[in-house]
Design an enzyme around this catalytic site. Structure first.
Site, short mmCIF file in Angstrom:
data_model
loop_
_atom_site.label_atom_id
_atom_site.label_comp_id
_atom_site.label_asym_id
_atom_site.label_seq_id
_atom_site.Cartn_x
_atom_site.Cartn_y
_atom_site.Cartn_z
N LYS A 1 -44.19 -8.75 8.27
CA LYS A 1 -43.51 -7.99 7.23
C LYS A 1 -42.29 -7.26 7.79
O LYS A 1 -41.28 -7.07 7.09
CB LYS A 1 -44.49 -7.00 6.58
CG LYS A 1 -45.56 -7.67 5.73
CD LYS A 1 -44.97 -8.46 4.57
CE LYS A 1 -46.04 -8.98 3.62
NZ LYS A 1 -45.47 -9.71 2.47
N VAL B 1 -53.54 -1.38 -2.27
CA VAL B 1 -54.01 -1.73 -3.61
C VAL B 1 -55.35 -2.45 -3.53
O VAL B 1 -55.58 -3.29 -2.66
CB VAL B 1 -52.97 -2.64 -4.31
CG1 VAL B 1 -53.47 -3.09 -5.67
CG2 VAL B 1 -51.64 -1.91 -4.45
N TYR C 1 -49.96 -9.82 10.80
CA TYR C 1 -49.47 -9.45 9.47
C TYR C 1 -48.34 -8.42 9.52
O TYR C 1 -47.27 -8.63 8.92
CB TYR C 1 -50.62 -8.92 8.63
CG TYR C 1 -50.19 -8.43 7.26
CD1 TYR C 1 -49.81 -9.33 6.27
CD2 TYR C 1 -50.16 -7.07 6.96
CE1 TYR C 1 -49.42 -8.89 5.02
CE2 TYR C 1 -49.76 -6.62 5.72
CZ TYR C 1 -49.39 -7.53 4.74
OH TYR C 1 -48.99 -7.09 3.52
#
Length: 245
Positions: free
Chosen positions: A172, A201, A168
């Site tokens: 990015k 989040v 991941y």
């Protein structure tokens, strides 16, 4: 062609993407809700409309050429141009205990799948939408990234950047690098493109772990999507400002 500005948000049926769509809708944008899941897409559009947002559904799988082509055709029929594109759709890939992706034991197919969505999908969607984006007087593109993409932060042992995520996080970083290349290509035009970090989040993406709400996570992307002419481009932002590459 309507004077109402139109935005397309990918992965907008839930979480941060939904709140980006809702926030732009509140600001008066007509919002295309991009999503793969037809049921969740319909539910999200209905919820946005109930809140007073002019929303329309855009069935969209960012990993499929035909799906993206059809999405661009749908946006053209609905609006004739695209003023804002928010590339929000993304995946982490399978993770182990503690959200770790161990690089020494990483399945290469996982890497390919994550990059296909998080990077190649962004390129696929952006290029398909570019003819519509170029029709806008003040076009904006926002790529939703993550602070874990920062090589500066990842390499600093004094900064807590979270677990090792060998699929991941590099995806990015790759996305950020691509964002810079687009910014260079768009130099001298009105197209502003930036990367946004939503922070940690609490959504299903994070197992609902994190101190920030989806609304808070959407704020930076919304700000970058509504930059004034002459605003920054080719940069990486969080709430507090620019993030080091």
């Amino acid at each position: 062609m309507s004077e109402t500005k139109t935005a397309l948000v990918t992965g907008a049926n839930k979480g941060i993407g939904y709140e980006i769509a809702a926030g732009l809708g509140t600001l008066g944008y007509r919002v295309g809700v991009g999503a793969r899941d037809e049921v969740r897409l319909k539910t999200a559009v209905e919820k946005l409309r109930a809140a007073g947002v002019e929303a329309f559904g855009v069935p969209l799988d960012v990993t499929g050429d035909q799906s993206v082509t059809e999405a661009a055709e749908l946006v053209e029929r609905q609006a004739g141009r695209l003023d804002v594109l928010v590339n929000n759709a993304g995946i982490s890939g399978p993770v182990g205990p503690g959200w770790v992706q161990d690089p020494t034991a990483l399945d290469l197919d996982v890497v390919r799948t994550v990059v296909e969505t998080n990077v190649i999908g962004v390129i696929r969607v952006t290029n398909a939408m570019l003819p519509l984006i170029r029709r806008s007087a003040s076009p904006r593109i926002v790529n939703v990234s993550s602070s874990v993409a920062s090589l500066t932060r990842q390499a600093d042992p004094d900064i807590e950047i979270g677990p090792v995520m060998a699929a991941y996080a590099p995806s990015k970083s790759f996305l950020n690098a691509v964002t810079v290349q687009y910014a260079r290509q768009f130099a001298g035009t009105d197209i502003l493109i930036n990367a946004a970090c939503p922070g940690l989040v609490a959504t299903d993406f994070t197992g609902f772990q994190g101190p920030r709400t989806p609304e808070q996570g959407a704020a930076t992307a919304i700000r970058l999507a509504t930059l004034p002419d002459g605003g920054p481009t080719g940069s990486f932002f969080e709430d507090d400002g620019v993030i080091p590459w």
